[in-house]
Design a protein around this motif. Structure first.
Motif, PDB file in Angstrom:
ATOM      1  N   THR A 192     -31.437  28.861 -71.632  1.00 40.11           N
ATOM      2  CA  THR A 192     -32.159  28.434 -70.429  1.00 40.11           C
ATOM      3  C   THR A 192     -31.983  26.945 -70.155  1.00 40.11           C
ATOM      4  O   THR A 192     -31.785  26.541 -69.007  1.00 40.11           O
ATOM      5  N   THR A 193     -32.046  26.127 -71.209  1.00 41.25           N
ATOM      6  CA  THR A 193     -31.912  24.680 -70.975  1.00 41.25           C
ATOM      7  C   THR A 193     -30.523  24.333 -70.468  1.00 41.25           C
ATOM      8  O   THR A 193     -30.370  23.490 -69.575  1.00 41.25           O
ATOM      9  N   LEU A 210     -38.263  22.515 -65.210  1.00 37.57           N
ATOM     10  CA  LEU A 210     -38.207  23.734 -66.026  1.00 37.57           C
ATOM     11  C   LEU A 210     -37.374  23.503 -67.286  1.00 37.57           C
ATOM     12  O   LEU A 210     -37.715  23.991 -68.371  1.00 37.57           O
ATOM     13  N   GLY A 211     -36.269  22.765 -67.149  1.00 37.33           N
ATOM     14  CA  GLY A 211     -35.471  22.416 -68.322  1.00 37.33           C
ATOM     15  C   GLY A 211     -36.287  21.653 -69.351  1.00 37.33           C
ATOM     16  O   GLY A 211     -36.175  21.893 -70.557  1.00 37.33           O
ATOM     17  N   ILE A 252     -36.203  22.373 -60.941  1.00 40.98           N
ATOM     18  CA  ILE A 252     -35.319  22.980 -61.956  1.00 40.98           C
ATOM     19  C   ILE A 252     -35.215  22.087 -63.190  1.00 40.98           C
ATOM     20  O   ILE A 252     -35.265  22.568 -64.335  1.00 40.98           O
ATOM     21  N   ASN A 253     -35.085  20.771 -62.990  1.00 38.73           N
ATOM     22  CA  ASN A 253     -35.061  19.853 -64.133  1.00 38.73           C
ATOM     23  C   ASN A 253     -36.379  19.888 -64.891  1.00 38.73           C
ATOM     24  O   ASN A 253     -36.403  19.790 -66.126  1.00 38.73           O
ATOM     25  N   PHE A 295     -30.351  25.496 -66.703  1.00 36.85           N
ATOM     26  CA  PHE A 295     -31.039  24.581 -65.776  1.00 36.85           C
ATOM     27  C   PHE A 295     -30.291  23.253 -65.656  1.00 36.85           C
ATOM     28  O   PHE A 295     -30.172  22.694 -64.559  1.00 36.85           O
ATOM     29  N   GLY A 302     -25.158  28.588 -64.479  1.00 36.61           N
ATOM     30  CA  GLY A 302     -25.905  27.556 -63.764  1.00 36.61           C
ATOM     31  C   GLY A 302     -24.999  26.654 -62.953  1.00 36.61           C
ATOM     32  O   GLY A 302     -25.337  26.236 -61.835  1.00 36.61           O
TER      33      GLY A 302
END
Length: 527
Positions: free
Chosen positions: A301-302, A494-495, A491-492, A305, A451
């Motif tokens: 995920t990281t 969320l990262g 989005i950042n 994102f 991504g």
């Protein structure tokens, strides 16, 4: 509960920094140099391809690639990279790192040459063959991600492992800079030999026939570093961790590392058999899910994102370049002058923003740790994206604010590289067991490339003006650049949050981190 580590692996962990470490960095790093050159050099010649193959006299403007063709030419290598990361990541665990490592490089060499030899003379034939070979070029590049990271992590000592893997990844910045530099030199040489007036003065004559050689030469020169590195890759021994923990051959691991480290090491076959018998779960097992499932979610995920934001930089790059006068209007330049000025601008951005961020990571990762750098990077990217988006029109439309806009832009991508762009590459090579390390790194990297595709193309369409008639040629109405930048800020953010699933690995043995060699997996979720 701790367990006794094999002597050969303990020796690797405790080894002082030696010549073989630097050799491994250069051999793995040159692959990444080639990767970045091949992936990013396309952006220096995209405008030229439009002028050569898609000029329409009725528009009164220089030719440009239609949106679908532009998306295909720029995106097909990313699709190939995603596929290659999954395939070669899996293959690196099945056949061994070394055996697969040379194949990826050969594929990159052949497809770099073939990209410049795209067949036919019509626009369709050239673009179709170019896309075909750039897909397979990307496929080879994809294999380099899990293999380079895994090889470097398994060769390194635990004290400076982060810096060594980061140094390999930092060669990406050097490759981006090299791609821009080669385009500058080639376009300047051709412009000197075949100088033409600007498009506004001569629509047809502004693009000399010889310009068709420029993009081909730029692509084909990417084959040279791949060829130079191939011999040295083939001479590298297989990593001791793969030979021992995956193949189960303690004697060969000890022999290989005795030769590399120039110290006598014992083969401990009985101890190795006990370790392997106690710890042999697979990727889809309940035990993997319990011990490493959240780690894999975190690394995927990281990276996903991060790459949405990192590859979305084309949304406002043209604003930055125009604001500082690095990129005049297309009609005031000839085709070769345009290549030169685009390449010069990209080289300056790489020098001022991209390259320093990579090397800051090399310098500080084993002091601050992966977790801290990744959190800091995502946090600062979130702040700068919101800063770019909320006063977006003020910053872009008034000349006195241009410098503020440029600084915000530069810092956004400085903290991407001194942050998650580096750490998302490093951590998956450290936290998984040796028999699944390359596979899990490939899965994480492929999530990142998914991504990248969203960032490069989804947001390119989303960022189009929401009012009809104000879009780039051929594009539908979108959400607008301000809304897109706010979304990227979210989005950042969320990262930043998903980083809490990713463990800190600074200063620990790979076997301690992953739970191999009789260790329980004791990975702290944060420092």
């Amino acid at each position: 509960m701790g367990g006794a580590q094999l002597e050969v692996l303990s020796a690797l962990d405790k080894a002082r920094t030696q010549w073989y470490h630097f050799t491994a960095i250069v051999i793995a790093g040159m692959g990444f140099f080639t990767d970045a050159y091949d992936l990013f050099c396309i952006s220096t010649v995209t405008k030229l391809l439009g002028r050569i193959y898609y000029y329409d006299p009725s528009t009164g403007k220089p030719g440009s690639l239609p949106p679908n063709v532009s998306a295909a030419v720029n995106g097909v290598a990313l699709c190939g990279t995603l596929a290659g990361q999954l395939f070669f990541g899996w293959l690196g665990d099945k056949l061994g790192r070394k055996r697969v490592y040379g194949v990826t490089l050969l594929l990159m060499f052949v497809c770099s040459i073939a990209s410049g030899l795209s067949f036919g003379s019509t626009a369709k034939s050239v673009m179709v063959t170019l896309c075909f070979f750039r897909f397979w070029l990307g496929f080879g590049i994809g294999g380099d991600y899990p293999l380079s990271a895994t090889i470097m992590s398994e060769y390194a000592n635990k004290r400076t492992r982060g810096a060594f893997i980061a140094a390999v990844f930092a060669m990406q910045g050097t490759g981006i800079l090299a791609g821009a530099t080669v385009s500058i030199v080639v376009s300047a040489a051709f412009n000197n030999a075949y100088h033409r007036p600007p498009f506004n003065e001569d629509h047809i004559g502004s693009t000399p026939p010889q310009a068709d050689f420029v993009w081909r030469i730029v692509f084909m020169l990417g084959a040279i570093p791949a060829l130079l590195t191939f011999y040295w890759r083939m001479k590298m021994p297989e990593t001791a961790r793969y030979t021992a923990l995956v193949e189960g051959n303690a004697r060969q691991a000890a022999t290989d590392m005795t030769r590399v480290m120039q110290i006598e090491l014992m083969a401990e076959q009985d101890k190795l058999e006990r370790i392997r018998a106690a710890d042999n779960f697979g990727l889809f097992s309940r035990q993997f899910s319990r011990r490493h499932g959240l780690h894999l979610v975190g690394t995927c995920t990281t990276w996903f994102f991060l790459d949405i934001a990192f590859y979305s930089q084309n949304l406002f790059q043209k604003d930055v370049l125009t604001a500082v006068g690095w990129l005049p209007k297309a009609g005031t330049m000839s085709a070769l002058e345009e290549v030169y000025k685009i390449s010069r601008a990209q080289a300056l951005i790489a020098l001022c923003s991209t390259v320093p961020g990579y090397w800051f990571t090399v310098a500080f990762i084993d002091r601050l740790g992966r977790f801290t750098i990744q959190l800091l990077g995502f946090f600062m990217m979130t702040v700068f994206m919101f800063a770019l988006s909320i006063p977006d029109y003020t910053l872009r439309d008034h000349h006195k604010y241009h410098i503020v806009f440029i600084v915000l832009y530069a810092f956004t991508f400085f903290f991407a590289n001194f942050g998650p762009n580096s750490t998302t590459f490093i951590v998956p090579a450290e936290i998984f067991p040796a028999r699944l390390r390359s596979t899990c790194h490939g899965i994480s990297a492929a999530s990142g490339k998914a991504g990248a595709i969203v960032g490069a193309f989804g947001f390119l369409y989303a960022a189009q003006n929401s009012h009809g008639g104000r879009q780039d040629a051929g594009y539908p109405t979108g959400l607008g650049i301000r809304t897109s930048l706010i979304m990227l800020g979210v989005i950042n953010g969320l990262g930043f949050l998903f980083t809490f699933l990713v463990p800190e690995t600074k200063g620990r043995s790979l076997e301690e981190i992953s739970g191999e060699n009789g260790h329980d997996a004791e990975v702290a979720p944060y420092p």
